[in-house]
Design an enzyme around this catalytic site. Structure first.
Site, PDB file in Angstrom:
ATOM      1  N   TYR A  14       0.897  -1.155   0.000  1.00 60.38           N
ATOM      2  CA  TYR A  14       0.000   0.000   0.000  1.00 60.38           C
ATOM      3  C   TYR A  14       0.935   1.203   0.000  1.00 60.38           C
ATOM      4  O   TYR A  14       1.841   1.294   0.835  1.00 60.38           O
ATOM      5  CB  TYR A  14      -0.868   0.083   1.261  1.00 60.38           C
ATOM      6  N   CYS A  17       1.465   2.957   3.386  1.00 63.40           N
ATOM      7  CA  CYS A  17       1.876   2.148   4.536  1.00 63.40           C
ATOM      8  C   CYS A  17       3.320   2.498   4.911  1.00 63.40           C
ATOM      9  O   CYS A  17       4.216   2.435   4.059  1.00 63.40           O
ATOM     10  CB  CYS A  17       1.753   0.667   4.166  1.00 63.40           C
ATOM     11  N   PHE A  19       5.537   0.854   6.622  1.00 65.48           N
ATOM     12  CA  PHE A  19       6.454  -0.276   6.478  1.00 65.48           C
ATOM     13  C   PHE A  19       6.839  -0.468   5.007  1.00 65.48           C
ATOM     14  O   PHE A  19       7.986  -0.779   4.688  1.00 65.48           O
ATOM     15  CB  PHE A  19       5.824  -1.550   7.040  1.00 65.48           C
ATOM     16  N   CYS A  20       5.873  -0.265   4.105  1.00 66.59           N
ATOM     17  CA  CYS A  20       6.162  -0.352   2.666  1.00 66.59           C
ATOM     18  C   CYS A  20       7.068   0.802   2.237  1.00 66.59           C
ATOM     19  O   CYS A  20       7.977   0.620   1.421  1.00 66.59           O
ATOM     20  CB  CYS A  20       4.867  -0.316   1.858  1.00 66.59           C
TER      21      CYS A  20
END
Length: 282
Positions: A14, A17, A19-20
């Site tokens: 995403y 996001c 973390f992404c």
């Protein structure tokens, strides 16, 4: 640098996001080409091939296809692969075994062993980390980004109904939504996340004004970098720099980001990070 086509990467993500965003910052800084598959956050049919149902997921092909889960594992494994010429990527990934744990809420989750370690031999370790303290510092702040900084994002970007709506407007614009789905996601999602952010505030023991926690955390990071280094990694970012930058970057364009830039000392470091990553991408 790797020979062209040596490592083929596909990132399932995403866009908003944190973390992404950490993984993208790492890949971009290291000049690694990768394809992006934007995952629909409601249906998630793009990752139906995987029993692991979170993002980011990185599919890596370095001779044979391999799935890497968890942002910190992805970063540690790929960095180890770039430095070490001895091990196959498959062997390196085996050093980060998934372990089932139970959260305070009684939910079963997978945690990954060694995820902040680079799996290097003594000679390689000396080259990357000339003194032990450098490695310890990098690991400490990578963990801090995952365990603390990332939990300050949602309570800040969904702090008020107006901010929640602005955040979901951005999420729908940047994410993979159908027209009708996007309309409902924007308005219903904004309301839902406004209330979720209040629960997160309580869970993580944040102050009534969650901006204060964000400002304090960001200034703590700036203090750790210090006045005499461009980055925590010295003249170039290390994995802690990339992690913190990746997390904070998802707030760009939102009120929380603008407030952070005005009320903390992060701006010079953040601008240096932007410049060095843009240069690497180019």
């Amino acid at each position: 640098q790797l020979p062209a086509g040596r490592l083929q990467l596909t990132l399932y993500q995403y866009k908003t996001c944190p973390f992404c965003s950490k993984v993208r910052a790492f890949l971009d800084y290291h000049g690694l080409p990768y394809e992006i598959v934007e995952v629909n956050p409601i249906m998630r049919k793009e990752i139906k091939f995987s029993s692991y149902r979170k993002v980011p997921i990185l599919l890596a092909n370095a001779g044979s296809p391999l799935q890497l889960n968890d942002s910190s594992v992805i970063i540690s494994a790929i960095k180890t692969y770039l430095i070490s010429k001895r091990n196959s990527l498959e062997e390196i990934v085996s050093f980060y075994p998934p372990m089932k744990t139970v959260t305070e809420q009684g939910k079963e989750v997978f945690e990954y062993g060694n995820k902040y370690w680079l799996m290097l031999d003594e000679k390689e370790t000396k080259r990357v980390y000339p003194v032990k303290e450098v490695r310890v510092e990098e690991m400490k702040w990578r963990k801090w980004a995952d365990d603390w900084l990332v939990h300050l994002i949602s309570p800040n970007v969904y702090r008020t109904p107006r901010e929640a709506l602005a955040s979901f407007d951005y999420i729908v614009r940047e994410g993979k939504f159908g027209t009708v789905e996007g309309f409902f996601a924007k308005y219903m999602g904004a309301v839902a996340m406004f209330f979720v952010s209040k629960r997160l505030k309580k869970r993580h023991h944040l102050r009534d004004n969650v901006r204060e926690d964000l400002y304090e955390a960001v200034n703590e990071w700036v203090k750790a970098v210090g006045k005499h280094r461009l980055f925590m990694g010295g003249n170039q970012p290390n994995l802690a720099d990339l992690a913190v930058y990746g997390v904070l970057r998802v707030m760009e364009g939102l009120e929380a980001f603008d407030d952070m830039m005005v009320h903390t000392k992060i701006q010079p470091w953040y601008q240096r990070m932007e410049e060095v990553i843009q240069k690497a991408e180019a």
